[in-house]
Design a protein around this motif. Structure first.
Motif, PDB file in Angstrom:
ATOM      1  N   THR A 131       1.125   5.252  -6.928  1.00  0.00           N
ATOM      2  CA  THR A 131       0.648   3.957  -7.409  1.00  0.00           C
ATOM      3  C   THR A 131       0.927   2.846  -6.409  1.00  0.00           C
ATOM      4  OG1 THR A 131       0.942   2.285  -9.145  1.00  0.00           O
ATOM      5  CG2 THR A 131       2.821   3.681  -8.662  1.00  0.00           C
ATOM      6  N   SER A 132       0.101   1.797  -6.460  1.00  0.00           N
ATOM      7  CA  SER A 132       0.311   0.613  -5.626  1.00  0.00           C
ATOM      8  C   SER A 132       0.998  -0.507  -6.406  1.00  0.00           C
ATOM      9  CB  SER A 132      -1.020   0.112  -5.048  1.00  0.00           C
ATOM     10  OG  SER A 132      -1.927  -0.197  -6.087  1.00  0.00           O
ATOM     11  N   MET A 133       1.521  -0.206  -7.587  1.00  0.00           N
ATOM     12  CA  MET A 133       2.402  -1.110  -8.330  1.00  0.00           C
ATOM     13  C   MET A 133       1.726  -2.442  -8.664  1.00  0.00           C
ATOM     14  SD  MET A 133       5.894  -0.364  -6.175  1.00  0.00           S
ATOM     15  CE  MET A 133       7.028  -1.067  -7.354  1.00  0.00           C
ATOM     16  N   THR A 134       0.616  -2.380  -9.340  1.00  0.00           N
ATOM     17  CA  THR A 134      -0.090  -3.584  -9.761  1.00  0.00           C
ATOM     18  C   THR A 134       0.562  -4.152 -11.025  1.00  0.00           C
ATOM     19  OG1 THR A 134      -1.607  -2.370 -11.184  1.00  0.00           O
ATOM     20  CG2 THR A 134      -2.235  -2.599  -8.869  1.00  0.00           C
ATOM     21  N   ARG A 135      -0.012  -5.221 -11.548  1.00  0.00           N
ATOM     22  CA  ARG A 135       0.461  -5.772 -12.807  1.00  0.00           C
ATOM     23  C   ARG A 135       0.386  -4.730 -13.929  1.00  0.00           C
ATOM     24  NH1 ARG A 135       3.543 -10.007 -14.029  1.00  0.00           N
ATOM     25  NH2 ARG A 135       2.428 -11.173 -12.402  1.00  0.00           N
ATOM     26  N   LEU A 153       5.782   5.097  -4.492  1.00  0.00           N
ATOM     27  CA  LEU A 153       5.489   3.683  -4.706  1.00  0.00           C
ATOM     28  C   LEU A 153       5.134   3.008  -3.388  1.00  0.00           C
ATOM     29  CD1 LEU A 153       8.559   2.952  -7.014  1.00  0.00           C
ATOM     30  CD2 LEU A 153       6.247   3.582  -7.722  1.00  0.00           C
ATOM     31  N   ASN A 154       4.025   2.295  -3.390  1.00  0.00           N
ATOM     32  CA  ASN A 154       3.610   1.569  -2.186  1.00  0.00           C
ATOM     33  C   ASN A 154       2.686   0.434  -2.608  1.00  0.00           C
ATOM     34  OD1 ASN A 154       2.838   0.655   0.305  1.00  0.00           O
ATOM     35  ND2 ASN A 154       2.223   2.645   1.113  1.00  0.00           N
ATOM     36  N   ASP A 155       3.192  -0.792  -2.583  1.00  0.00           N
ATOM     37  CA  ASP A 155       2.357  -1.918  -3.014  1.00  0.00           C
ATOM     38  C   ASP A 155       1.445  -2.429  -1.905  1.00  0.00           C
ATOM     39  OD1 ASP A 155       4.027  -3.322  -1.346  1.00  0.00           O
ATOM     40  OD2 ASP A 155       4.899  -4.594  -2.904  1.00  0.00           O
ATOM     41  N   HIS A 156       1.595  -1.884  -0.690  1.00  0.00           N
ATOM     42  CA  HIS A 156       0.734  -2.218   0.446  1.00  0.00           C
ATOM     43  C   HIS A 156       0.769  -3.704   0.812  1.00  0.00           C
ATOM     44  CE1 HIS A 156      -1.034   1.702  -0.745  1.00  0.00           C
ATOM     45  NE2 HIS A 156      -1.160   1.845   0.561  1.00  0.00           N
ATOM     46  N   ASN A 157       1.846  -4.382   0.451  1.00  0.00           N
ATOM     47  CA  ASN A 157       2.017  -5.762   0.896  1.00  0.00           C
ATOM     48  C   ASN A 157       2.777  -5.831   2.209  1.00  0.00           C
ATOM     49  OD1 ASN A 157       0.698  -7.213  -1.174  1.00  0.00           O
ATOM     50  ND2 ASN A 157       2.425  -6.882  -2.550  1.00  0.00           N
ATOM     51  N   ALA A 255      -2.390  -0.448   6.995  1.00  0.00           N
ATOM     52  CA  ALA A 255      -3.306  -0.353   5.857  1.00  0.00           C
ATOM     53  C   ALA A 255      -3.832  -1.706   5.411  1.00  0.00           C
ATOM     54  CB  ALA A 255      -2.604   0.339   4.695  1.00  0.00           C
ATOM     55  N   ARG A 256      -3.084  -2.774   5.652  1.00  0.00           N
ATOM     56  CA  ARG A 256      -3.485  -4.100   5.178  1.00  0.00           C
ATOM     57  C   ARG A 256      -4.685  -4.669   5.930  1.00  0.00           C
ATOM     58  NH1 ARG A 256       2.082  -7.111   5.933  1.00  0.00           N
ATOM     59  NH2 ARG A 256       1.778  -6.096   7.948  1.00  0.00           N
ATOM     60  N   ARG A 316       8.328  -0.364   2.336  1.00  0.00           N
ATOM     61  CA  ARG A 316       6.913  -0.508   1.996  1.00  0.00           C
ATOM     62  C   ARG A 316       6.702  -1.378   0.765  1.00  0.00           C
ATOM     63  NH1 ARG A 316       6.797   5.204   2.576  1.00  0.00           N
ATOM     64  NH2 ARG A 316       6.246   5.436   0.393  1.00  0.00           N
ATOM     65  N   ILE A 317       7.778  -1.724   0.081  1.00  0.00           N
ATOM     66  CA  ILE A 317       7.670  -2.515  -1.139  1.00  0.00           C
ATOM     67  C   ILE A 317       8.127  -3.934  -0.850  1.00  0.00           C
ATOM     68  CG2 ILE A 317       8.281  -2.651  -3.568  1.00  0.00           C
ATOM     69  CD1 ILE A 317       6.797  -0.112  -2.738  1.00  0.00           C
ATOM     70  N   SER A 318       7.303  -4.913  -1.154  1.00  0.00           N
ATOM     71  CA  SER A 318       7.628  -6.306  -0.863  1.00  0.00           C
ATOM     72  C   SER A 318       8.224  -6.996  -2.069  1.00  0.00           C
ATOM     73  CB  SER A 318       6.370  -7.056  -0.421  1.00  0.00           C
ATOM     74  OG  SER A 318       5.535  -7.322  -1.533  1.00  0.00           O
TER      75      SER A 318
END
Length: 554
Positions: A131-135, A153-157, A255-256, A316-318
């Motif tokens: 998952t990219s850990m959205t709302r 977990l990777n929010d890609h921020n 990725a961003r 990887r998690i902001s």
């Protein structure tokens, strides 16, 4: 190449819809004019087909939490996963300001050794989530923590490198003999997974995504035990490797950047597909001369990550990840004898976004921060009004007027709080602590909970919010999800208590990594366990360097 029976995880690709358009996405999210959402009955059949698989059942996208029946899928997994593979570690019942690290430590405790056809390897059994850990991840956090033993977990921020997929080996001028050697050692096939898509079963997750992108013939029929088949029975799917550049180990892009690196033949194929949103994606057509990609068509940060993707998961998690953004809604439960004018509203609003005052079941006042009173219509408040009045999926602090909050409560706003947990305290019985106290003979009650918690669904909607509501909520809540609101949270919150933080030495960290050896050393022998340990450390990023010890282990 490895067959699915020898892979540690098999993914169920429940959707290719996503909130992002990451560079070089292996699922080509954003490419499809009409993303798919896997039929729920088909998902159930996919889970059933993996009965007996020794490794992980992965749920992946796209972003899986976007699926309209994501909760139902989680409940079905809870029902079908064998009891011995279900989530046992309860460390995430407590608030934490280092969620990814605590999540990782929980996973390390769950590794077991499984004898594959090519030898024993450490694996996690049960269910996993990518998952990219959205709302939506936050909104479903309770059921996610109850369902999945493993979470990638990777929010890609922050920086996360993705290797180009759409590079044809023929465009690179690679001959058949060389190509076969490269294909046999493909790190995705060797280290990652097969997959199930709406079009069938695949030996490789990227092959399944390419079949979806290029309108291929589909995979093997979805039937029980399909994953037990020999790799030769998947040989028709090897054709998708011709379109894939992952075995070539070229370079990687952040990725961003939302740019897809593509070789010329793949670029032409994409233009021909009516199902592809060709004009809405950014492509970098690689210049290739004599099998070499020109430097000017690469990106400046040409870093190839390979199997080291699992390293630096915390990096990887902001801090922008929404699971760290809590706001508390205060609900003061008063009786008829309470003088509203005497309530120290300003002190309470130091810890709350908004404060509601309920007097003997009647909503009488509402305050926002800076002691601003909102005009509201006085009304009877019942349990059924919780979400309507106080907000859906909000963290609610319900308390009596004789409760005082200490500054430590604000620390909880920076933590990840499991929305399924009820934190409760009765000062007359439990005594005060560094979070809540009272100047009135240790009297007062307080509970902290989320208005979206599963336990609330079992309660009587006709109950009025008066002083009896504290005892009623505590008694009705799922027993194992009730925790005392006390100083013990300090000992459980990784990083919150500074003295605890200092104790997390390098030796203790390595002990956590190798915890499975204590159970297995008699069975497998010391030398073999040392081999497993070295493999485990190398794969999961615990390189023994001074910088990593300083930044990640201490």
């Amino acid at each position: 190449m490895k067959a699915p029976k020898d892979q540690w995880v098999i993914q169920i690709d429940v959707t290719n819809a996503c909130v992002r358009k990451c560079a070089n996405c292996t699922r080509f999210c954003g490419f499809h004019k009409k993303p798919y959402f896997m039929d729920y009955d088909y998902f159930c059949k996919a889970v059933d087909s993996l009965e007996g698989h020794p490794g992980l059942i992965g749920v992946m996208g796209g972003e899986p939490t976007l699926h309209p029946r994501f909760k139902d899928m989680c409940l079905y997994l809870q029902k079908k996963i064998p009891k011995q593979y279900k989530v046992k570690d309860k460390s995430l019942y407590y608030p934490t300001d280092s969620f990814v690290e605590v999540r990782r430590r929980s996973e390390l405790k769950q590794y077991v050794i499984h004898e594959y056809s090519d030898g024993p390897r450490p694996i996690i059994q049960g269910a996993g989530l990518w998952t990219s850990m959205t709302r939506l991840y936050r909104d479903n956090l309770e059921i996610i923590q109850d369902t999945f033993n493993f979470q990638n977990l990777n929010d890609h921020n922050n920086i996360s490198y993705h290797q180009p997929v759409l590079i044809s080996r023929k465009d690179m001028g690679i001959d058949d003999e060389t190509w076969l050697k490269l294909r046999e050692k493909c790190w995705v096939n060797q280290q990652w997974s097969g997959s199930i898509t709406p079009k069938g079963c695949f030996f490789c997750e990227v092959a399944g995504a390419l079949d979806m992108l290029y309108d291929g013939p589909g995979g093997l029929p979805l039937e029980n035990g399909w994953w037990k088949k020999d790799i030769n029975e998947f040989k028709d799917q090897f054709n998708w490797c011709e379109y894939c550049g992952i075995p070539l180990k070229t370079f990687a892009r952040d990725a961003r950047e939302q740019v897809t690196d593509v070789s010329e033949s793949n670029y032409k194929l994409l233009k021909e597909k009516d199902s592809v949103r060709f004009d809405e994606n950014s492509f970098n057509i690689l210049e290739i001369d004599n099998g070499v990609i020109s430097e000017k068509s690469k990106v400046s940060t040409a870093k190839y990550h390979g199997v080291s993707y699992m390293e630096d998961a915390q990096d990887r998690i902001s801090d922008k990840t929404p699971i760290y953004a809590n706001r508390f809604i205060g609900v003061m439960i008063c009786n008829d004898n309470t003088a509203i004018d005497e309530i120290n509203v300003q002190n309470y609003l130091k810890f709350m976004e908004r404060l509601f005052v309920v007097k003997d079941g009647l909503l009488v006042k509402s305050f926002t921060q800076f002691d601003t009173e909102d005009k509201i219509e006085k009304r009877k408040i019942m349990y059924s009004d919780l979400k309507e009045v106080f907000g859906k999926n909000e963290y609610i602090i319900m308390f009596t007027p004789d409760i005082s909050f200490n500054s430590k409560v604000n620390k909880l706003k920076e933590c990840v709080i499991n929305p399924g947990i009820l934190h409760y305290i009765d000062l007359r019985r439990d005594g005060h602590n560094s979070y809540v106290s009272s100047e009135l003979d240790n009297s007062g009650k307080c509970i902290l909970f989320n208005s979206g918690a599963e336990s609330l669904n079992n309660m009587d909607n006709s109950k009025i919010l008066n002083e009896n509501i504290f005892m009623y909520i505590c008694k009705t809540w799922i027993p194992e999800k009730r925790l005392l609101f006390s100083d013990k949270m300090d000992r459980m919150m990784y990083g919150v208590n500074e003295s605890n933080n200092k104790k997390r030495t390098f030796r203790r960290r390595i002990t956590d990594v190798l915890i499975f050896t204590r159970k297995s050393i008699k069975q497998y022998g010391l030398l073999r366990m040392v081999y497993y340990s070295c493999f485990f450390i190398r794969r999961y990023g615990l390189t023994l360097t001074r910088q990593k010890i300083k930044n990640r282990l201490l």
